[in-house]
Each structure stands twice: as C-alpha cells, then as structure tokens.
Write an enzyme that holds these catalytic residues in place. Structure first.
Site, PDB file in Angstrom:
ATOM      1  N   SER A 106       0.816  -1.193   0.175  1.00  0.00           N
ATOM      2  CA  SER A 106       0.019  -0.049   0.071  1.00  0.00           C
ATOM      3  C   SER A 106       0.868   1.324   0.044  1.00  0.00           C
ATOM      4  O   SER A 106       1.658   1.355  -1.007  1.00  0.00           O
ATOM      5  CB  SER A 106      -0.969   0.097   1.151  1.00  0.00           C
ATOM      6  OG  SER A 106      -1.970   0.965   1.256  1.00  0.00           O
ATOM      7  N   ASP A 250      -2.572   6.971  -3.698  1.00  0.00           N
ATOM      8  CA  ASP A 250      -1.356   6.396  -2.701  1.00  0.00           C
ATOM      9  C   ASP A 250      -0.557   5.474  -3.591  1.00  0.00           C
ATOM     10  O   ASP A 250      -0.728   4.998  -4.686  1.00  0.00           O
ATOM     11  CB  ASP A 250      -1.953   5.771  -1.336  1.00  0.00           C
ATOM     12  CG  ASP A 250      -2.527   4.494  -1.490  1.00  0.00           C
ATOM     13  OD1 ASP A 250      -2.969   4.185  -2.572  1.00  0.00           O
ATOM     14  OD2 ASP A 250      -2.769   3.734  -0.419  1.00  0.00           O
ATOM     15  N   ASP A 252      -0.357   1.665  -3.816  1.00  0.00           N
ATOM     16  CA  ASP A 252      -0.790   0.908  -4.831  1.00  0.00           C
ATOM     17  C   ASP A 252      -2.288   1.270  -5.249  1.00  0.00           C
ATOM     18  O   ASP A 252      -2.835   0.500  -5.722  1.00  0.00           O
ATOM     19  CB  ASP A 252      -1.359  -0.405  -3.840  1.00  0.00           C
ATOM     20  CG  ASP A 252      -2.359  -0.443  -2.723  1.00  0.00           C
ATOM     21  OD1 ASP A 252      -2.426   0.927  -2.321  1.00  0.00           O
ATOM     22  OD2 ASP A 252      -3.128  -1.198  -2.299  1.00  0.00           O
ATOM     23  N   ASP A 254      -5.253   2.599  -4.292  1.00  0.00           N
ATOM     24  CA  ASP A 254      -6.457   2.483  -3.599  1.00  0.00           C
ATOM     25  C   ASP A 254      -7.120   3.497  -2.546  1.00  0.00           C
ATOM     26  O   ASP A 254      -8.134   3.541  -2.043  1.00  0.00           O
ATOM     27  CB  ASP A 254      -6.651   1.071  -2.962  1.00  0.00           C
ATOM     28  CG  ASP A 254      -5.775   0.852  -1.829  1.00  0.00           C
ATOM     29  OD1 ASP A 254      -5.204   1.706  -1.276  1.00  0.00           O
ATOM     30  OD2 ASP A 254      -5.976  -0.211  -1.014  1.00  0.00           O
TER      31      ASP A 254
END
Length: 461
Positions: A106, A250, A252, A254
């Site tokens: 992430s 961000d 990744d 999402d």
C-alpha cells in the site's frame, strides 16, 4: 514451525519489511497457506487465482516466487502482471475468477512489502482479513501446509484489463458527456499513474503528469497522501498551471485525494458526498456506507438525496463485508478509500474521478464551489497519540462524556446535537486516533483542543 514473524499478519492484509520480515524464502509457506485456504473454502479442485504486484523494488522477486509456488500447487494462475490494487480487484470481480493475491504494501515506506488477497462471490469480493480468515492463514503459514496437487498448474497472461476497467467506470455513471479539463496528477512514482493514464487516453483532458515513472524507491516523496506534506508539490503545481484540480493516489492506488483549483485539499468525506449524490439521483433510497470517523456532513447529504446511511468500522475488509451483506452501491472512507458495488464492493478510484468529472462538466463551477455546495460540517483531521494505556483512556472518555450518545462500533464514538468525536485504537500500531467534527467550525476546534488535552494528560507511553 516456519520462520515467519507473526506481526506481519495484520487486520486487513500481510505487511512487513523486506527482506527481514518478508522474503523469497518465507513467502513460500505463506502463499501455500493462502492457496490451501482458498482451495478448502471454495471446495474446488483447481481454483483460478489472479496474481499481480505493484512497483515496489522487491515486487518482481516476490511475484516470481509466488508464481512458482502456486504452479507447484496445481493452481490455474492468471498472470495480471504489474497492477494497482483497484485494477487487481477489478480483474478478480469483473472476469469472475475464483480468487486473487496482490503483492503490495500500500502506502508504506519503500522497505515494506506484503499481500492483499480476495475471494470472488457474485455479491462482491470477500477481502480476507481478521473477520474472514486471516487467523487461519497465519496458523497455516506458521505450522506449514501438507498439500499434494491432483492436477498440473498453469499460467495464463491477462491483458486488456485497464481498457475494460475504464469502460466499466464510465458505465457506472452512464457514459457521461465530459468536458475537457486541465488536471495535474502526482502518483508519487507509484501505481495510480497507470489507471489515470488509461482513463485520459479515453477521456479528453489536458493531463499534466508529475512523478509518473514507476519507481519503488519513491525518489521524490512517499506515496502517502494522508500525510499532507506529500501533497505540497501537487498543490503548488495546480496553482502554477491554473489547473481545474489535482489528483494524488497512494502507493498501490487504492486511496485518492483531490486538490481544488485554489490548491486546497478536498476532504475525502466531501468526495464521498458528491459521489453518493450522483448515485442517489439515479436510484434514491439506496444504502451508502460511511466509516465511523466522520459522519455529520455525509449523513446530511445522503438524507437530503433520499438515501440511507450505514455506519461501518474503519478498514476495507470491514466495509466490503458490510456492502456484501446489504448490497448498497457505494461506500466512502475518510482516509480516501471509495468502494463501488459495480466493482465487487472494492475500491475504484477510476469511478470516483469519472464521477467528479461528471459533476464539474454539468455544474460548470470550479471544484472549490462544488465543495462549498455540499459542505455541511467541519473536521479536525486525525491526531495520533502513542500510548500503552488505550483502554484506560477509552474508559475515561466514556465517563467524562457520558451525557452524550455512545457508540462502540469501532473504539468510542460520542455524539451531541452539534458535534461528535471518535477515538479508536490503530489496527497496526500502539496508537490512539482522535477525530472530531461539528456543524460549527469554532465549536469543533474548541472540542478538539479539549479532547487533545484530556487524552495527553492520561497518556502513558
């Protein structure tokens, strides 16, 4: 027992530092455990599993090892290559594959990597977290898995995902007529640039790109838009270019934040209100989900538009689970996650961008004015306290504010007629997180200071 730090198994995913906590050796028992979990759960001889990874420097190595391990276990592997997490979710749901694993950490710093994994159901994706199987996977990873495949594994490369995802995002909002806008985007050398570029190949725009080259060392700034210091360059560029707005996904992809034409950061709850309003215009009476941190503004807009609001715990596994149960079309989280029924109750930042483009095209107003139209409340922003006595502080808050309306869905939320607050523990760190909101800005700030002082006076490190 396998040499795996149990701390990497989080509430919603697996995440740890590469190579000390997660590496090419210990990913093997983890992948074996995940596949065995899906194999048992789906009761299917040879599940079809989507495998993808993001731009992290350790991604290709971990992806290769995961692919080899799944092949040995007899899986039908759909090799989706390098994708954002929303595009990965879209792949599993849209093409109805059995399950999937995304190798990602992430928005965490560059030394991290990890995995998110999901199972397909016609109602929506089941994200595997604490309530949906993470503890079983942790146990199997640590103890090891005995598994003899009865069939030979296979690998099928998957292409055309982004084109289909863009088409689906436009379809959610009835293929709207969109005006041409000047947009600055800064994905921080991370995955969000991939779907932004795909969208604006199809939709007219003057796209100004900042930090689009994929680079897991994040040479310019961390890919975390929740830290508003990371948005300063984007804010300045929006003003310099006289752009209509800016986009900041961000690591990744999402989470997504918007910057308006004045260089101001738009609260994620305002974006939730705008998207909810669009969807409720089409079908009033539907359920819109909002996390427990901020509710006042969204509640007002949703009620004004004839919708029903359902409160959820913070975290994508919990929100997706709630959507799967009751079937609403949309959820907005105050950390910049936005979820759509049409993408399997998973995040779709493409659909959010399309929604905002549709609003701006129709209303012929700058984003700052559109924001003003739906602003019904004011928010403190999240403040974190590093403490070792969380429960003691939560109990003291319940006592001090016992004349308010108490909700313990996720931490302690206490509401009064004109303001409310939520204090909850972090799922991953020894932190207490404070959020305050109110209809009057000065009252909200006053209560924020009051709560901040109260918690600081009780806090033990």
């Amino acid at each position: 027992m396998n040499d795996i730090d149990p701390k990497i198994f989080k509430a919603y995913d697996i995440r740890g530092i590469y190579p000390t906590q997660l590496n090419e050796t210990n990913i093997v028992p983890i992948i074996r455990a995940i596949y065995k979990f899906f194999y048992d759960d789906l009761k299917k001889e040879q599940p079809t599993i989507v495998l993808a990874y993001d731009m992290r420097l350790s991604g290709p190595q971990l992806f290769a090892k995961a692919k080899d391990t799944l092949l040995e276990m007899g899986a039908n592997i759909i090799d989706a290559g390098q994708l954002s997490t929303p595009s990965f979710y879209f792949t599993v749901f849209h093409y109805a594959y059995d399950c999937g694993i995304q190798i990602t950490a992430s928005h965490n710093p560059k030394e991290y990597n990890g995995m998110k994994f999901v199972k397909y159901s016609p109602q929506g994706l089941v994200k595997i977290g604490k309530p949906t199987g993470m503890d079983d996977i942790q146990k199997m990873s640590l103890e090891g898995v005995e598994f003899t495949p009865s069939t030979k594994g296979s690998i099928t490369p998957k292409t055309g995902i982004l084109e289909d995802e863009v088409e689906n995002a436009l379809k959610i909002f009835n293929n709207p007529e969109l005006k041409k806008f000047k947009i600055v985007a800064d994905p921080a050398n991370a995955m969000g640039g991939q779907y932004i570029e795909a969208l604006f190949k199809k939709v007219p725009a003057d796209l100004i790109k900042m930090n689009f080259e994929l680079d897991g060392s994040f040479p310019v700034h961390p890919p975390d838009p929740l830290d508003f210091n990371n948005l300063k360059d984007l804010q300045a560029r929006v003003l310099e270019e006289k752009a209509d707005f800016g986009l900041a996904p961000d690591g990744d992809g999402d989470r997504l934040y918007f910057v308006d034409e004045k260089g101001q950061i738009v609260p994620a709850t305002i974006i939730t209100a705008l998207v909810a309003r669009e969807l409720l215009k089409e079908k009033p009476g539907q359920i819109i989900y909002v996390d427990i941190r901020y509710l006042l503004g969204s509640t007002k807009i949703i009620e004004e538009c004839g919708g029903k609001l359902e409160k959820t715990k913070v975290g994508h596994a919990y929100i997706t689970e709630a959507m799967n149960k009751t079937g609403g079309p949309f959820a907005g989280e105050s950390s910049g996650h936005f979820y759509f029924g049409a993408t399997g109750n998973a995040e779709s930042q493409l659909a959010v961008i399309v929604s905002i483009l549709k609003v701006l095209s129709r209303e012929n107003k700058p984003l700052s004015e559109v924001v003003k139209d739906v602003q019904r409340s004011y928010e403190s922003g999240e403040l974190n306290f590093r403490v070792s006595n969380s429960q003691e502080i939560l109990d003291a808050l319940k006592e001090k504010y016992k004349d308010g309306e108490l909700l313990t869905l996720d931490g302690v939320s206490i509401s009064y007629p004109t303001w409310r607050f939520n204090v909850r523990t972090s799922n991953t760190e020894p932190l207490l997180r404070l959020n305050v909101e109110g209809f009057d800005k000065s009252e909200m700030l006053e209560k924020f200071e009051e709560l901040k002082t109260f918690i600081k006076n009780l806090a033990k490190e």
